[in-house]
Enzyme design. Sequence first.
Site, PDB file in Angstrom:
ATOM      1  N   ASP A  62       0.806  -1.012  -0.216  1.00 33.20           N
ATOM      2  CA  ASP A  62       0.196  -0.201  -0.307  1.00 33.20           C
ATOM      3  C   ASP A  62       0.918   1.435  -0.045  1.00 33.20           C
ATOM      4  O   ASP A  62       1.942   1.125  -0.032  1.00 33.20           O
ATOM      5  CB  ASP A  62      -0.473  -0.078   1.413  1.00 33.20           C
ATOM      6  CG  ASP A  62      -0.211  -0.241   2.071  1.00 33.20           C
ATOM      7  OD1 ASP A  62       0.524  -0.654   2.791  1.00 33.20           O
ATOM      8  OD2 ASP A  62      -0.374   0.470   3.753  1.00 33.20           O
ATOM      9  N   GLU A  68       0.177  -1.158   5.834  1.00 38.50           N
ATOM     10  CA  GLU A  68       1.027  -0.266   6.789  1.00 38.50           C
ATOM     11  C   GLU A  68       0.611   0.963   6.757  1.00 38.50           C
ATOM     12  O   GLU A  68       1.389   1.699   7.917  1.00 38.50           O
ATOM     13  CB  GLU A  68       2.469  -0.844   5.594  1.00 38.50           C
ATOM     14  CG  GLU A  68       3.290  -0.650   6.984  1.00 38.50           C
ATOM     15  CD  GLU A  68       4.296   0.506   7.066  1.00 38.50           C
ATOM     16  OE1 GLU A  68       4.875   1.021   7.812  1.00 38.50           O
ATOM     17  OE2 GLU A  68       3.555   1.588   6.303  1.00 38.50           O
TER      18      GLU A  68
HETATM   19  N1  BES Z   1       8.954   3.282   5.468  1.00 37.04           N
HETATM   20  C1  BES Z   1       7.931   3.753   6.441  1.00 37.04           C
HETATM   21  C2  BES Z   1       8.671   4.235   7.328  1.00 37.04           C
HETATM   22  C3  BES Z   1      10.255   4.712   7.453  1.00 37.04           C
HETATM   23  C4  BES Z   1       9.314   5.952   7.340  1.00 37.04           C
HETATM   24  C5  BES Z   1      11.250   4.216   7.917  1.00 37.04           C
HETATM   25  C6  BES Z   1      11.351   6.599   7.578  1.00 37.04           C
HETATM   26  C7  BES Z   1      12.025   4.958   7.909  1.00 37.04           C
HETATM   27  C8  BES Z   1      11.623   6.069   7.572  1.00 37.04           C
HETATM   28  C9  BES Z   1       6.875   3.154   6.702  1.00 37.04           C
HETATM   29  O1  BES Z   1       6.091   3.001   4.872  1.00 37.04           O
HETATM   30  C10 BES Z   1       5.944   4.321   7.188  1.00 37.04           C
HETATM   31  O2  BES Z   1       5.805   5.703   6.591  1.00 37.04           O
HETATM   32  N2  BES Z   1       5.057   3.436   7.837  1.00 37.04           N
HETATM   33  C11 BES Z   1       4.484   5.484   8.714  1.00 37.04           C
HETATM   34  C12 BES Z   1       3.690   3.925   9.502  1.00 37.04           C
HETATM   35  C13 BES Z   1       2.416   5.150  10.914  1.00 37.04           C
HETATM   36  C14 BES Z   1       1.101   5.038   9.591  1.00 37.04           C
HETATM   37  C15 BES Z   1       1.950   4.305  11.938  1.00 37.04           C
HETATM   38  C16 BES Z   1       4.887   6.175   9.491  1.00 37.04           C
HETATM   39  O3  BES Z   1       5.916   6.140   9.564  1.00 37.04           O
HETATM   40  O4  BES Z   1       4.500   7.491   9.427  1.00 37.04           O
HETATM   41 MN    MN Z   2       5.145   4.732   4.580  1.00 35.59          MN
END
Ligand code: BES
Ligand code: MN
Length: 457
Positions: free
Chosen positions: A92, A156
């Site tokens: 997603d 996610e």
């Molecule tokens: N890939 C990201 C997480 C991430 C962001 C890792 C920056 C390393 C650096 C992931 O897809 C993400 O954006 N997760 C969301 C999760 C939330 C909705 C629970 C986030 O961090 O906002």
């Molecule tokens: Mn993300």
Amino acid sequence: MADRRENALQYARKNKEKFLNAYKEILKIPSVSTDPAHSVDIRYASEWLAAQLRTLGMQKVQIFPTSKHPIVYGEWLGAGGAPTVLIYGHYDVQPADPLNLWKTDPFDPVVRGEEIFARGASDMKGQVVVMLKAVESLVKTGGMPVNLKWLFEGEEEIGSPNLATFIAEHKDLLSSDFAVNPDAGMIGKEYPTITYALRGLAYFELRIYGPGQDLHSGIYGGVVHNPAIVLAELVAGMHDAKGRVTLPGFYDRVLKLTKEEREELARLPIDDNNFLQITGAPALYGEAGFTANERTGARPSLDVNGMLSGFTGEGSKTVIPSLAMAKISMRLVPDQDPKEVHQQFIRYLQKQAPKDIRWELIAMAGASASISDRNNVWVQAMGKALETVWGTRPYFRREGGSIPVVRDMQELLGVESVISGFGLPDDNVHAPNEKMHLPTWYRGIEAFIHFFLNLIP
Ligand code: BES
Ligand code: MN
């Protein structure tokens, strides 16, 4: 063995164009998880992945429905006593808006120079395709050296609401020696990176209800409390003069950084100046007494993600709004608990909100923070793979973003994750003109080929 490595690498080098085309295919699917209008696209993306897994000779390929978006599973257990790797990915993406700020269509990938632009290019369809193509390169040459289990989710970006339940209900299916998770990127394109800590998240919508309907601000201005002003005051009170969050008890469970860890973080090839450049902000802001690396990696934070109230169109309109709303979220660190933070937020509002308005707090996405083991053989195998491709030892860093599954796998499966992806800090993730640096992406495929081969003697 040397041949096997060389053959797989050769295969990858010969098939660059083909790999890029597969990448473009999945980028074209607007699999936005938060928007129900895209549920068909979400399903299509899950089917695309299932088909890829079947083409790779994976078995038991199955799409598991959940109460929202499906989970894709597949496995290949033909490597005998070799380790079993659980590969995680999410298919997603975040919404593309604001659309007018994109230079080209977010779901029509375009290569400009060394970069490919599309929503999900970096977060994380690019990383998903890296793993698929590294595995293809091995399968098509000497065969897979290790056993594989794949777990792809479509939720996610909305906090993985159904994944923990799925994992808890499929412990045997998912049992494995360790997991790889390429959902966190690099410090810079010449700095291969292993992420060993991620922040958690507690996300809320706060609504302030004022008068029963919008009012003429001349007839009624000065006699009722304006909900936009109340909201502004409440938000303003959430930080003190030192940049600390004021919710009662917010720091009680925050683990202190050790002296050694502070020294290590200080050695990373990125400092406050880099943060200043990348963000384009006029100055940095945050909790006093900590560097930017420390604040994003090991200290919690609170942000307003959006606000809405009253008249925001062209020109002027004299009105007292009846409602004000803000999306407010906190990034959490070990050992903070999103449910406890919810209670802290309620207590803050009970104490600070004026009695002449009504407020409502809706809890949305939540995720726990995680710290991963960084000394096990799986991390070493990744470190060596990165060193082989980049010619430099990887940096270990704590990341400010959240990946809920990392903690879920630790708690429910007892499985540690090796977290290493190939996105760059200026990839514009979650923002307009998201992109991926293609030379780094190709290096990622080679790194994963080395990694899988490093897992066997
Ligand atoms: N890939 C990201 C997480 C991430 C962001 C890792 C920056 C390393 C650096 C992931 O897809 C993400 O954006 N997760 C969301 C999760 C939330 C909705 C629970 C986030 O961090 O906002
Ligand atoms: Mn993300």
